[in-house]
Design an enzyme around this catalytic site. Structure first.
Site, PDB file in Angstrom:
ATOM      1  N   SER A   1       0.804  -1.218   0.000  1.00 33.04           N
ATOM      2  CA  SER A   1       0.000   0.000   0.000  1.00 33.04           C
ATOM      3  C   SER A   1       0.837   1.268   0.000  1.00 33.04           C
ATOM      4  O   SER A   1       1.931   1.311   0.575  1.00 33.04           O
ATOM      5  CB  SER A   1      -0.907   0.020   1.235  1.00 33.04           C
ATOM      6  OG  SER A   1      -1.781  -1.085   1.261  1.00 33.04           O
TER       7      SER A   1
ATOM      8  N   HIS B   1      -7.380  -0.050   6.198  1.00 31.18           N
ATOM      9  CA  HIS B   1      -6.927  -1.419   6.460  1.00 31.18           C
ATOM     10  C   HIS B   1      -6.896  -1.746   7.951  1.00 31.18           C
ATOM     11  O   HIS B   1      -7.295  -2.845   8.356  1.00 31.18           O
ATOM     12  CB  HIS B   1      -5.550  -1.641   5.836  1.00 31.18           C
ATOM     13  CG  HIS B   1      -5.568  -1.669   4.342  1.00 31.18           C
ATOM     14  ND1 HIS B   1      -6.240  -2.641   3.641  1.00 31.18           N
ATOM     15  CD2 HIS B   1      -5.010  -0.840   3.415  1.00 31.18           C
ATOM     16  CE1 HIS B   1      -6.095  -2.418   2.342  1.00 31.18           C
ATOM     17  NE2 HIS B   1      -5.367  -1.337   2.186  1.00 31.18           N
TER      18      HIS B   1
END
Length: 488
Positions: A337, A424
């Site tokens: 990410s 997340h």
């Protein structure tokens, strides 16, 4: 026509690698000047003959639109007829200018609110009935009083097949104007409430998007990719057609060919530390049957009008279940990410982090940046050359430590400061590893000096990690925790 057929047709016409960008895509990405609200309320404007310079619709046109809106929820007409009337208003709205559309929102906001007196009466009756046998009936009356005519109006727009698309686009128009005009907040809140029900994951379909999907769908994938831009048709083919790549999206029955959110997945043999190998079109594919790890390397929401409606966590869970059924050897599920807020955060907080260095580290950094003690300005300027730092560079080590602080300790109102981390970690993932030069692109350098992060989805610990986050503690691995600065 499948993507393969469409691509072959483009080759025959001489267009080899150009990625299509639809006109509306350019419009969505371009900044818009939100129309300014009128100083007068619509109630005032309806009572006069002439409009002022800052008003789009004339009083006469405003009265006509209000009458049309009221006719949609006329109790004497059927739901089907109400939907037909709403469809006609939607057509007029689409043809209106941005300033005229604001007048539509103002009418919906100011003239279709719940009856204040009925609401007060129902609330008082409910409060008096609490703890008595009449409490249930009083609650029912209160719930009915809370349902505004505006809610019924919006529901009528959804009767027609294209109504859902219209409402999602209307809210996308509305959102940039909320800060300047608080009168629109109730309309926005009711739209979000309806979407939270209509777009519940129970009503969404998980579909795989591959190279044999319709070309129109793949064009939308290209348009909506928000993390790693798709540069060519060979690039998108690599992401969709290779045996070790997957792409999945959530779809709604009323928007059948429009992905609401999609995730791109790479099947690999270890947790990835950089995006370049995952996007390398010449890389040797990993045999899916031998893959042990699934890397979620791009997650993109596609509908601005659905902001605040969360289904990303459910998408990841459903994809994990699908991959496990197909490939039982997969044991590790992680992301690669970006850290989009890191550079901006560091610019504001570097000065506060510097005093937490010991004298030896302070002297090392000072010599490198030409300032003893090192200043935040000199340090931030040195990071512009981050790509040149070797593994033993004190500057590199300090930047990694700062990133660990940002992801593991920087909280805003009890939630992670970074938007991707917020997503997340809110799903129960853990900050697993920081990756130096994970994204060497100009965008990666602009966001985080090239740093990327892996979030690990340990399926047995998701609930535990969510509980920690609710208590203000971020789940991080031992490696990331070891990077923290000593508390001053």
């Amino acid at each position: 026509m499948s993507a393969t057929e469409w691509f072959q047709a483009r080759l025959r016409s001489g267009e080899k690698s150009k990625v299509p960008v639809a006109p509306e895509a350019a419009a969505k990405s371009a900044p818009k000047n939100a129309p300014k609200p009128s100083a007068r309320s619509t109630a005032e404007r309806l009572q006069v003959t002439l409009r002022k310079a800052d008003e789009a619709l004339s009083p006469r046109a405003l009265r006509r639109v209000l009458a049309d809106l009221q006719a949609v929820i006329d109790p004497r007409v059927s739901e089907v007829e109400g939907g037909r009337r709403a469809h006609a208003i939607a057509d007029a709205y689409r043809a209106a200018t941005a300033e005229e559309r604001r007048d539509y929102w103002a009418l919906m906001s100011e003239h279709f609110a719940a009856d204040a007196q009925k609401l007060k009466t129902a609330r008082d009756q409910h409060q008096a009935a609490v703890g008595t046998p009449d409490e249930g009936q009083a609650e029912l009356r209160l719930r009915r009083a809370l349902v505004s005519p505006r809610m019924r109006l919006l529901q009528r727009f959804a009767v027609e097949p294209e109504g859902m698309r219209f409402l999602v686009d209307l809210r996308a128009d509305l959102l940039p104007c909320l800060k300047a005009d608080k009168r629109l907040l109730a309309l926005d809140a009711e739209l979000e409430q309806l979407f939270s029900t209509w777009f519940d994951v129970a009503f969404l379909e998980l579909r795989r998007i591959d190279w044999d999907s319709p070309a129109s769908l793949i064009e939308k994938l290209i348009r909506y990719e928000a993390v790693h831009d798709i540069k060519s048709w060979s690039d998108v083919k690599n992401r969709l057609d290779d045996s070790d790549r997957r792409c999945y999206g959530f779809f709604h029955p009323r928007l059948p060919n429009e992905p609401l959110i999609f995730v791109e997945v790479a099947l690999v043999d270890r947790i990835s530390d950089g995006i370049t190998p995952l996007l390398d079109e010449a890389a040797v594919p990993v045999l899916p049957a031998r893959a042990t790890t699934a890397i979620f390397y791009s997650i993109s929401n596609t509908q601005n009008g659905l902001r605040g409606v969360s289904f990303g966590d459910s998408l990841i869970k459903r994809v994990v279940e699908t991959l496990q059924d197909e490939l039982p050897r997969l044991k590790t599920f992680a992301t690669l990410s970006p850290i989009p807020g890191f550079r901006t955060w560091l610019a504001k907080n570097a000065a506060d982090l510097l005093p937490r260095l010991d004298e030896k580290r302070e002297a090392e950094l000072g010599r490198l940046v030409g300032s003893l003690p090192p200043t935040a300005e000199r340090l931030l300027a040195a990071f512009d050359a981050a790509a040149t730092f070797d593994a033993k560079s004190p500057l590199r080590q300090w930047l990694m430590q700062a990133a660990a602080e940002y992801l593991g300790r920087a909280l805003v109102d009890g939630t992670p400061a970074d938007p991707v981390a917020r997503f997340h970690l809110g799903n129960g993932a853990r900050v697993e590893r920081l990756n130096w030069a994970g994204d060497p692109s100009p965008k990666g350098h602009k966001q985080s000096y090239g740093l990327m992060v892996n979030y690990l989805y340990d399926l047995k610990r998701l609930d535990k990690h969510r509980t920690w986050l609710a208590d203000g503690k971020v789940a991080v691995s031992g490696d990331v925790e070891s990077l923290y600065f000593k508390k001053g």
